[in-house]
Scaffold this motif. Structure first.
Motif, PDB file in Angstrom:
ATOM      1  N   PRO A   1       0.826  -1.214   0.000  1.00 28.27           N
ATOM      2  CA  PRO A   1       0.000   0.000   0.000  1.00 28.27           C
ATOM      3  C   PRO A   1       0.862   1.266   0.000  1.00 28.27           C
ATOM      4  CG  PRO A   1      -0.829  -1.578   1.589  1.00 28.27           C
ATOM      5  CD  PRO A   1       0.497  -2.114   1.114  1.00 28.27           C
ATOM      6  N   ASP A   2       0.425   2.237  -0.787  1.00 33.21           N
ATOM      7  CA  ASP A   2       1.122   3.524  -0.809  1.00 33.21           C
ATOM      8  C   ASP A   2       1.121   4.125   0.601  1.00 33.21           C
ATOM      9  OD1 ASP A   2       2.375   5.783  -1.641  1.00 33.21           O
ATOM     10  OD2 ASP A   2       0.702   6.574  -2.814  1.00 33.21           O
TER      11      ASP A   2
ATOM     12  N   ALA B   1      -1.970   1.582 -13.207  1.00 29.54           N
ATOM     13  CA  ALA B   1      -2.553   0.528 -12.367  1.00 29.54           C
ATOM     14  C   ALA B   1      -2.112   0.706 -10.914  1.00 29.54           C
ATOM     15  CB  ALA B   1      -2.142  -0.847 -12.882  1.00 29.54           C
ATOM     16  N   MET B   2      -0.857   1.103 -10.694  1.00 28.99           N
ATOM     17  CA  MET B   2      -0.401   1.369  -9.330  1.00 28.99           C
ATOM     18  C   MET B   2      -1.150   2.552  -8.745  1.00 28.99           C
ATOM     19  SD  MET B   2       3.718   0.641  -9.127  1.00 28.99           S
ATOM     20  CE  MET B   2       4.216   1.806 -10.410  1.00 28.99           C
TER      21      MET B   2
ATOM     22  N   ALA C   1      -4.143   3.619  -9.553  1.00 30.35           N
ATOM     23  CA  ALA C   1      -5.547   3.277  -9.342  1.00 30.35           C
ATOM     24  C   ALA C   1      -5.746   2.396  -8.112  1.00 30.35           C
ATOM     25  CB  ALA C   1      -6.105   2.567 -10.582  1.00 30.35           C
ATOM     26  N   THR C   2      -4.757   1.559  -7.812  1.00 24.15           N
ATOM     27  CA  THR C   2      -4.883   0.650  -6.665  1.00 24.15           C
ATOM     28  C   THR C   2      -4.242   1.210  -5.405  1.00 24.15           C
ATOM     29  OG1 THR C   2      -2.861  -0.498  -7.372  1.00 24.15           O
ATOM     30  CG2 THR C   2      -4.971  -1.404  -8.121  1.00 24.15           C
TER      31      THR C   2
ATOM     32  N   THR D   1      -1.083   1.635  -4.713  1.00 25.69           N
ATOM     33  CA  THR D   1       0.059   0.815  -4.312  1.00 25.69           C
ATOM     34  C   THR D   1       1.346   1.346  -4.920  1.00 25.69           C
ATOM     35  OG1 THR D   1      -0.287  -0.699  -6.182  1.00 25.69           O
ATOM     36  CG2 THR D   1      -1.322  -1.273  -4.071  1.00 25.69           C
TER      37      THR D   1
END
Length: 267
Positions: free
Chosen positions: A100-101, A132-133, A135-136, A138
């Motif tokens: 997770p970011d 994709a990163m 959007a999620t 991460t």
């Protein structure tokens, strides 16, 4: 002038691969730098390795890396041997996990680098991994050989690109509990919190890169410019040491601070 490419290779996620290039996100190129000179001749002074026992200069071709295994006892390693331990991560950023970011504490961040597509063909693959990163929520974790060592890296989407942070090694980060754990658990009074929050509100402003300028370098450049013109720069007045006064309580100090802020903002 655009910076020269610092690193070329590939970014890989499972079977998706794209060529990428990387450049350091920070620079020290604008810093004032000095050479060491011989004051008598004005010539530059060069540094040289000297044998600690014989005190004789060592030729560059005779220099070798050594790992100390005992007092005055070393294991010699050639550059080729050191480089041979680097495997595929030398030129491939293989993203093998995501976290997770914001889950990685700032203390682990080492050096930032800008990562971008290496050519037009690879832009679509680069964009889909980046978006994709984002959007999620991460960031990608990988390993790559940089600065002559294999390092863990974090890939974080930013705008149209990706920022690659090298991460510090585990033995480089100290446990904060060893330090913060000694601080008392007492909570400040609600009245004090209210006054401090008001003081913070008074001083809150938008971020500006001018906040991190280097006044020392600016003064050095002033001195250099004056010397080029053959002028003597006026000496700056020495800062006066703070005067000892009566010790006042926190509540009084905060109230006076807020009054001073009010006068400053009304000017």
């Amino acid at each position: 002038m655009a910076p020269r490419t610092f690193w070329k290779g590939y970014m890989k996620l499972s079977l998706v691969t794209c060529p990428v290039t990387m450049m350091p996100a920070t620079t020290e190129g604008e810093k004032v730098r000095f050479h060491t000179l011989n004051a008598k001749t004005g010539n530059r002074v060069t540094s040289q390795y000297v044998d600690a026992v014989t005190e004789k200069p060592v030729r560059e071709e005779d220099e070798v890396k050594g790992y100390e295994r005992g007092e005055d006892d070393y294991v010699f390693l050639e550059d080729e041997e050191i480089e041979s331990v680097a495997l595929e991560s030398t030129r491939t950023i293989d993203i093998d996990m995501f976290v997770p970011d914001h889950s990685i504490g700032w203390v682990w961040y080492d050096r930032p680098h800008f990562l971008l597509p290496g050519d037009e063909v690879g832009q679509e693959a680069f964009a889909v991994i980046r978006d994709a990163m984002a959007a999620t929520g991460t960031v990608g974790i990988s390993r790559v050989v940089m600065y002559r060592r294999e390092r863990a890296v974090m890939l974080k989407p930013r705008g149209k690109g990706i920022v690659l942070w090298t991460l510090r090694y585990g033995d480089e980060v100290r446990d904060e509990a060893d330090y913060f754990g000694k601080i008392a658990d007492d909570k400040p009074e609600a009245k004090l919190m209210t006054l401090v929050r008001k003081l913070i509100d008074e001083r809150t402003t938008a971020w500006d890169t001018k906040m991190v300028n280097d006044p020392v370098q600016d003064r050095l450049l002033d001195i250099i410019a004056a010397k080029k013109k053959g002028k003597k720069r006026a000496a700056r007045p020495k800062p006066q040491p703070p005067q000892d006064g009566n010790v006042i309580d926190i509540m009084t100090a905060l109230k006076k601070s807020i009054q001073a802020e009010g006068r400053r903002s009304s000017r």
